[in-house]
Design a protein around this motif. Structure first.
Motif, short mmCIF file in Angstrom:
data_model
loop_
_atom_site.label_atom_id
_atom_site.label_comp_id
_atom_site.label_asym_id
_atom_site.label_seq_id
_atom_site.Cartn_x
_atom_site.Cartn_y
_atom_site.Cartn_z
N GLY A 83 0.80 -1.24 0.00
CA GLY A 83 0.00 0.00 0.00
C GLY A 83 0.82 1.27 0.00
O GLY A 83 1.68 1.47 -0.85
N ALA A 84 0.57 2.11 1.00
CA ALA A 84 1.23 3.43 1.06
C ALA A 84 2.58 3.36 1.77
O ALA A 84 3.04 4.35 2.33
CB ALA A 84 0.31 4.43 1.75
N THR B 6 6.20 1.47 -3.16
CA THR B 6 4.98 0.66 -3.06
C THR B 6 4.94 -0.45 -4.11
O THR B 6 5.43 -0.29 -5.22
CB THR B 6 3.71 1.53 -3.16
N GLN B 7 4.31 -1.56 -3.72
CA GLN B 7 4.08 -2.66 -4.67
C GLN B 7 2.95 -2.32 -5.64
O GLN B 7 2.82 -2.95 -6.68
CB GLN B 7 3.64 -3.93 -3.91
N CYS B 8 2.11 -1.36 -5.25
CA CYS B 8 0.96 -1.00 -6.10
C CYS B 8 1.45 -0.38 -7.40
O CYS B 8 2.48 0.29 -7.43
CB CYS B 8 0.05 -0.01 -5.39
N SER C 65 1.47 6.36 -4.07
CA SER C 65 2.72 6.80 -3.47
C SER C 65 2.93 6.20 -2.09
O SER C 65 1.99 5.85 -1.41
CB SER C 65 2.70 8.33 -3.36
N VAL C 66 4.20 6.13 -1.72
CA VAL C 66 4.56 5.77 -0.34
C VAL C 66 4.39 7.04 0.50
O VAL C 66 4.89 8.10 0.13
CB VAL C 66 6.03 5.28 -0.30
N ILE C 67 3.63 6.94 1.58
CA ILE C 67 3.50 8.08 2.50
C ILE C 67 3.98 7.58 3.86
O ILE C 67 3.21 6.99 4.62
CB ILE C 67 2.04 8.61 2.58
N MET C 68 5.26 7.75 4.11
CA MET C 68 5.84 7.19 5.34
C MET C 68 5.31 7.93 6.56
O MET C 68 5.22 9.15 6.58
CB MET C 68 7.36 7.28 5.28
#
Length: 343
Positions: free
Chosen positions: A251-252, A279-281, A285-288
């Protein structure tokens, strides 16, 4: 350059687009690009001069590697002042990787480098090669006030022009093989060629082209999955000479919070190995820090890949490791958009 027609260099590396079927045997073989105009007489209608250069031995794109990326970059570097635009013919399987790599290698690029290919050979009755090739050359030769309109590495396939380092191959058998899920198309080819000028990359035109040829391949790509074991990850993290890991999380940007996992990441980062969270999606986006499960990654010193594609994440890491960037600024630079690869 004079006000005459733009000069375009066509670089053939290999791939289906340059193949022609021997109708007696059904076998595919690479054809001589010197005969391109005979094969595609429509090219004569384009207002540009076309020169061709081929890899000595055309390669299947599954065999593409950083040494070949350097070869492509050197062809562009050698011919940079002689041509107004470049079209690179490439197999579709690894085209997104090569386009991403070239975007980082060609710093201050102020001319178009258009990657294209096809799903069917050029001699096939239903081929997509002609349209992809003709429009790519047209895109590479587009100018306004004698200056190229496109000033970046892009990828043209099936009526769409994309930023190269934003693309992913999404289909192995449709003509529409690529997608750019986190960035709008740069152009669309219909009855007219519609350029989305707002989204074009705007380089610093005062700076000269710099070609970076040092890429470090001591990296790993790890896709998390439920049940991934400590033994497996430990082995990867202890690979000799390893310098960076791209971690495809859920996910994110979420991952397991099991103690062994977080401890292993912390230990790996302390050993000077960079870990990038993507992300694998396919899109997003990645939202750490958005969820508790990714908060611990921030504390451990994991780098956020934001909305970068896997292909661009790998190439950016190889490029940055080849630059000998000190570890205290590595995270800041990686999280900064260098060639429009991040939003």
């Amino acid at each position: 350059m004079s006000t005459s027609s733009p000069n375009i260099l066509l670089i053939y590396t290999g791939g289906t687009i340059g193949m022609i079927k021997d109708f007696k045997t059904g076998a595919l073989r690479a054809f001589d690009f010197k005969n391109l105009l005979k094969r595609i007489p429509e090219l004569q209608l384009l207002d540009c001069k076309i020169d061709t250069i081929s890899f000595e031995t055309p390669i299947d794109s599954s065999n593409m590697n950083p040494e070949y990326w350097v070869q492509i970059a050197e062809i562009i570097e050698t011919n940079y002042n002689l041509f107004d635009g470049f079209v690179v013919l490439h197999g579709s399987d690894t085209m997104s990787y090569t386009a991403s790599a070239l975007s980082f290698m060609l710093e201050n690029l102020a001319k178009p480098v258009v990657f294209t290919g096809s799903q069917l050979p050029i001699g096939d009755l239903r081929t997509d090669a002609k349209e992809n090739l003709i429009t790519s050359i047209q895109v590479a030769s587009m100018q306004y006030a004698n200056k190229p309109i496109i000033k970046e590495v892009c990828l043209y396939f099936e009526y769409k022009l994309y930023r190269g380092n934003r693309t992913t191959k999404i289909n192995a058998e449709h003509f529409e093989a690529f997608a750019s899920l986190n960035y709008p198309d740069l152009a669309e080819s219909g009855v007219h060629l519609k350029i989305n000028k707002t989204y074009l990359f705007k380089p610093n035109l005062k700076k000269s082209l710099i070609v970076h040829k040092n890429l470090d391949t001591n990296i790993a790509l790890v896709k998390l999955f439920p049940g991934i074991t400590e033994v497996l990850l430990n082995n990867i993290c202890n690979t000799p000479n390893l310098k960076g890991i791209i971690l495809e999380t859920y996910g994110a940007g979420n991952c397991t919070t099991e103690k062994w996992f977080i401890n292993l990441l912390e230990k790996t980062i302390k050993n000077g190995i960079h870990i990038i969270n993507i992300t694998q999606c396919s899109g997003g986006s990645v939202i750490m820090g958005h969820y508790e499960t990714s908060e611990q990654l921030i504390k451990a010193g994991v780098i956020s890949g934001k909305d970068i594609t896997t292909e661009a994440a790998i190439c950016k890491l190889m490029y940055m490791l080849g630059q000998n960037i000190s570890s205290n600024v590595f995270k800041t630079i990686y999280e900064t958009s260098l060639r429009g690869e991040l939003s």
